[in-house]
Design a protein around this motif. Structure first.
Motif, PDB file in Angstrom:
ATOM      1  N   GLY A   1     -10.145  -9.596  -2.968  1.00  0.00           N
ATOM      2  CA  GLY A   1      -9.937  -8.901  -4.232  1.00  0.00           C
ATOM      3  C   GLY A   1     -10.050  -9.825  -5.428  1.00  0.00           C
ATOM      4  O   GLY A   1     -10.627  -9.464  -6.470  1.00  0.00           O
TER       5      GLY A   1
ATOM      6  N   SER B   1     -15.789  -3.062  -3.184  1.00  0.00           N
ATOM      7  CA  SER B   1     -14.511  -2.698  -2.586  1.00  0.00           C
ATOM      8  C   SER B   1     -14.711  -2.025  -1.237  1.00  0.00           C
ATOM      9  O   SER B   1     -13.922  -2.242  -0.304  1.00  0.00           O
ATOM     10  CB  SER B   1     -13.725  -1.784  -3.532  1.00  0.00           C
ATOM     11  OG  SER B   1     -14.487  -0.664  -3.924  1.00  0.00           O
TER      12      SER B   1
ATOM     13  N   LEU C   1      -5.512   6.870  -1.101  1.00  0.00           N
ATOM     14  CA  LEU C   1      -5.915   5.496  -0.830  1.00  0.00           C
ATOM     15  C   LEU C   1      -7.390   5.239  -1.127  1.00  0.00           C
ATOM     16  O   LEU C   1      -7.738   4.344  -1.909  1.00  0.00           O
ATOM     17  CB  LEU C   1      -5.594   5.146   0.619  1.00  0.00           C
ATOM     18  CG  LEU C   1      -4.093   5.026   0.943  1.00  0.00           C
ATOM     19  CD1 LEU C   1      -3.895   4.795   2.434  1.00  0.00           C
ATOM     20  CD2 LEU C   1      -3.461   3.898   0.145  1.00  0.00           C
TER      21      LEU C   1
ATOM     22  N   GLN D   1       3.944  -1.110  -7.681  1.00  0.00           N
ATOM     23  CA  GLN D   1       2.733  -0.824  -6.907  1.00  0.00           C
ATOM     24  C   GLN D   1       2.149  -2.093  -6.296  1.00  0.00           C
ATOM     25  O   GLN D   1       1.415  -2.028  -5.292  1.00  0.00           O
ATOM     26  CB  GLN D   1       1.663  -0.169  -7.801  1.00  0.00           C
ATOM     27  CG  GLN D   1       2.140   0.997  -8.629  1.00  0.00           C
ATOM     28  CD  GLN D   1       2.787   2.099  -7.820  1.00  0.00           C
ATOM     29  OE1 GLN D   1       2.256   2.495  -6.787  1.00  0.00           O
ATOM     30  NE2 GLN D   1       3.923   2.581  -8.274  1.00  0.00           N
TER      31      GLN D   1
ATOM     32  N   HIS E   1     -17.144  -4.369  -8.116  1.00  0.00           N
ATOM     33  CA  HIS E   1     -16.228  -3.363  -7.611  1.00  0.00           C
ATOM     34  C   HIS E   1     -16.789  -2.721  -6.354  1.00  0.00           C
ATOM     35  O   HIS E   1     -16.132  -1.997  -5.687  1.00  0.00           O
ATOM     36  CB  HIS E   1     -15.976  -2.276  -8.659  1.00  0.00           C
ATOM     37  CG  HIS E   1     -15.350  -2.815  -9.923  1.00  0.00           C
ATOM     38  ND1 HIS E   1     -14.069  -3.254  -9.986  1.00  0.00           N
ATOM     39  CD2 HIS E   1     -15.885  -2.964 -11.168  1.00  0.00           C
ATOM     40  CE1 HIS E   1     -13.783  -3.651 -11.220  1.00  0.00           C
ATOM     41  NE2 HIS E   1     -14.874  -3.489 -11.966  1.00  0.00           N
TER      42      HIS E   1
ATOM     43  N   LYS F   1      -4.629  -3.231  -2.306  1.00  0.00           N
ATOM     44  CA  LYS F   1      -4.877  -1.786  -2.188  1.00  0.00           C
ATOM     45  C   LYS F   1      -6.007  -1.506  -1.199  1.00  0.00           C
ATOM     46  O   LYS F   1      -5.966  -0.545  -0.429  1.00  0.00           O
ATOM     47  CB  LYS F   1      -5.205  -1.203  -3.554  1.00  0.00           C
ATOM     48  CG  LYS F   1      -4.021  -1.174  -4.511  1.00  0.00           C
ATOM     49  CD  LYS F   1      -4.446  -0.914  -5.943  1.00  0.00           C
ATOM     50  CE  LYS F   1      -5.093   0.416  -6.127  1.00  0.00           C
ATOM     51  NZ  LYS F   1      -5.466   0.653  -7.543  1.00  0.00           N
ATOM     52  N   ILE F   2      -7.021  -2.366  -1.194  1.00  0.00           N
ATOM     53  CA  ILE F   2      -8.143  -2.193  -0.261  1.00  0.00           C
ATOM     54  C   ILE F   2      -7.686  -2.438   1.177  1.00  0.00           C
ATOM     55  O   ILE F   2      -8.092  -1.719   2.104  1.00  0.00           O
ATOM     56  CB  ILE F   2      -9.293  -3.140  -0.654  1.00  0.00           C
ATOM     57  CG1 ILE F   2      -9.903  -2.691  -1.993  1.00  0.00           C
ATOM     58  CG2 ILE F   2     -10.359  -3.183   0.437  1.00  0.00           C
ATOM     59  CD1 ILE F   2     -10.899  -3.666  -2.567  1.00  0.00           C
TER      60      ILE F   2
ATOM     61  N   VAL G   1      -6.195   0.580   2.739  1.00  0.00           N
ATOM     62  CA  VAL G   1      -7.186   1.532   3.257  1.00  0.00           C
ATOM     63  C   VAL G   1      -7.528   1.194   4.711  1.00  0.00           C
ATOM     64  O   VAL G   1      -7.565   2.078   5.586  1.00  0.00           O
ATOM     65  CB  VAL G   1      -8.462   1.528   2.390  1.00  0.00           C
ATOM     66  CG1 VAL G   1      -9.542   2.414   3.012  1.00  0.00           C
ATOM     67  CG2 VAL G   1      -8.149   2.002   0.971  1.00  0.00           C
TER      68      VAL G   1
ATOM     69  N   GLY H   1       0.761  -1.241   0.000  1.00  0.00           N
ATOM     70  CA  GLY H   1       0.000   0.000   0.000  1.00  0.00           C
ATOM     71  C   GLY H   1       0.789   1.287   0.000  1.00  0.00           C
ATOM     72  O   GLY H   1       0.198   2.359   0.041  1.00  0.00           O
TER      73      GLY H   1
ATOM     74  N   THR I   1      -5.854  -5.462  -6.498  1.00  0.00           N
ATOM     75  CA  THR I   1      -7.001  -4.687  -6.007  1.00  0.00           C
ATOM     76  C   THR I   1      -7.240  -4.942  -4.525  1.00  0.00           C
ATOM     77  O   THR I   1      -7.459  -4.013  -3.733  1.00  0.00           O
ATOM     78  CB  THR I   1      -8.265  -5.040  -6.805  1.00  0.00           C
ATOM     79  OG1 THR I   1      -8.071  -4.682  -8.174  1.00  0.00           O
ATOM     80  CG2 THR I   1      -9.473  -4.307  -6.255  1.00  0.00           C
TER      81      THR I   1
ATOM     82  N   THR J   1      -8.593   5.938  -4.895  1.00  0.00           N
ATOM     83  CA  THR J   1      -8.107   5.033  -5.932  1.00  0.00           C
ATOM     84  C   THR J   1      -8.464   3.577  -5.683  1.00  0.00           C
ATOM     85  O   THR J   1      -8.456   2.775  -6.612  1.00  0.00           O
ATOM     86  CB  THR J   1      -6.579   5.142  -6.084  1.00  0.00           C
ATOM     87  OG1 THR J   1      -5.963   4.827  -4.827  1.00  0.00           O
ATOM     88  CG2 THR J   1      -6.166   6.545  -6.500  1.00  0.00           C
ATOM     89  N   SER J   2      -8.767   3.217  -4.437  1.00  0.00           N
ATOM     90  CA  SER J   2      -9.011   1.812  -4.107  1.00  0.00           C
ATOM     91  C   SER J   2     -10.485   1.485  -3.924  1.00  0.00           C
ATOM     92  O   SER J   2     -10.908   0.356  -4.198  1.00  0.00           O
ATOM     93  CB  SER J   2      -8.259   1.443  -2.820  1.00  0.00           C
ATOM     94  OG  SER J   2      -6.882   1.678  -2.951  1.00  0.00           O
TER      95      SER J   2
END
Length: 415
Positions: A406, A377, A367, A286, A415, A131-132, A135, A36, A128, A370-371
């Motif tokens: 994800g 999500s 964060l 990333q 999503h 990235k979540i 958060v 992240g 994905t 974009t996530s």
């Protein structure tokens, strides 16, 4: 105690000094699970090393974060380096750096050699999910630090103003300005306020002498000014690579994404790597755990100047991290002395509140924006947050849940 002797006084209410291996294994686990980006890393560090292992207090940790935000270089890696230094001395600092950095660096070198990572539905879904999870990790950090560092109306207001500044002035400029203004507000508003949750000032001493600090700062200046001259005079490719990556690490505030234009100018515009290679590597990093500065390992592997391959990766990786660590070691002994001043404690109360605001701003952008792109999500992020806060699962376990979630979202097209 003389000025040149290290002061190893530890913070009150925290664990005693540990071993190098303890530091190595703690940061190795973080190095393979901390997804992240730099802001999320600070959340991982706080949860594992501050809240669970009690290596330092929340206030001391926020002091350290604020200090590293002021310095050029990768802030999260500097924080980790300093925590290793505090816990187990110089070897602990090296152990923290290597353990936290090598997993991502090895993966980036593998990617440079042609490994097709993170492709297809599974790969994209995993990215994905990670990235979540970031958060949820940052939300947990903001929640915990806010309770300790903004316990009253004045400091809560400082945090809100800092968040607004960081959101309106994107990038490191807004972050540094928010901390400066927060520190000034603390100097005015927080002189007579006790440090919440601590029985004393909660100072954290780092085992660095002033002599070592001066040598470190001198080395930074000599390398920054002398390496371009030496590389030009000798025409040595390895020195040119070292110089390019050292300057990138020395001249960037905020780290991570902020270093992109400097690296692009250094390796793409000079023809060392192609634009396509550069963008592919930046996309891949990333998806990696650990510091985004390991992008340098990928570029050093592919660079047409210098040794290339694994040796080129080692040169680039060492060069991009070194300036930030030299500056940090150079500042720490003077930081030890400044922490004892009443005005500095008031200043840091305001700066700490500003750090909470900056983390809150980063939680939203980049964060959240974009996530979190839909109900799926958001639901996964909420579930991960509950697992961290209420069920008290360790971050590595939540990373597994988020990654699996994800992939499921990607497979369902949700999503």
């Amino acid at each position: 105690m003389t000025a040149d002797e290290p002061d190893t006084t530890s913070s009150a209410s925290v664990a005693a000094r540990g071993s190098v291996w303890e530091v190595f294994w703690a940061f190795l686990r973080l190095g393979v699970t901390s997804f992240g980006g730099p802001i999320a890393h600070l959340g991982y560090f706080r949860d594992d090393l501050v809240a669970r292992r009690r290596w330092m207090t929340d206030k001391a940790y926020a002091d350290l974060v604020a200090l590293c935000q002021f310095l050029p270089g990768p802030a999260s890696s500097q924080v980790g380096f300093a925590m290793g230094l505090h816990r187990a001395g110089a070897l602990g600092a090296v152990a923290a750096f290597l353990a936290f950095t090598l997993p991502s660096a090895i993966l980036m070198v593998a990617f440079a050699f042609g490994a097709a990572l993170f492709e297809g539905v599974i790969g994209e879904g995993l990215l994905t999910g990670l990235k979540i999870v970031a958060v949820a990790i940052v939300a947990q950090a903001v929640w915990g630090m806010a309770r300790t560092l903004t316990p009253d109306a004045r400091r809560a207001s400082v945090a809100v103003v800092a968040a607004v500044i960081a959101l309106l002035l994107a990038g490191s400029i807004g972050q540094v300005l928010a901390i400066v203004l927060g520190a000034l507000a603390g100097l005015i508003l927080c002189r007579s306020q006790p440090v919440a949750g601590l029985g004393d000032t909660g100072l954290t001493r780092f085992p660095v002498s002033r002599r070592v600090g001066v040598v470190s700062l001198s080395a930074f200046v000599v390398i920054l000014l002398g390496m371009p001259v030496l590389a030009a005079l000798t025409g040595n490719g390895s020195l040119s690579v070292f110089d390019t990556f050292f300057r990138a690490g020395a001249l960037v505030f905020g780290g991570g994404h902020v270093v992109l234009p400097l690296l692009q100018a250094g390796v793409v515009e000079t023809g060392w790597v192609t634009p396509e290679q550069f963008l592919a590597g930046y996309g891949a990093v990333q998806a990696m755990p650990g510091p985004l500065f390991t992008f340098a390992a990928y570029l050093g592997t592919l660079a047409t100047v210098g040794p290339g391959g694994v040796l080129g990766a080692a040169v680039a990786l060492t060069a991009i991290f070194l300036p930030g660590f030299l500056l940090l070691v150079g500042v720490l002994p003077f930081w030890n002395a400044l922490q004892t001043r009443t005005w500095m404690q008031a200043l840091m109360r305001g700066a700490n509140a500003a750090v909470v605001g900056i983390l809150g701003a980063a939680l939203y952008d980049p964060l959240f924006t974009t996530s979190i792109i839909g109900p799926g999500s958001f639901s996964l992020a909420l579930a991960c947050f509950v697992l961290l806060i209420s069920w008290r699962l360790p971050p590595w376990a939540v990373v597994l849940v988020g990654g699996a979630g994800g992939i499921l979202l990607a497979a369902l097209g949700a999503h």
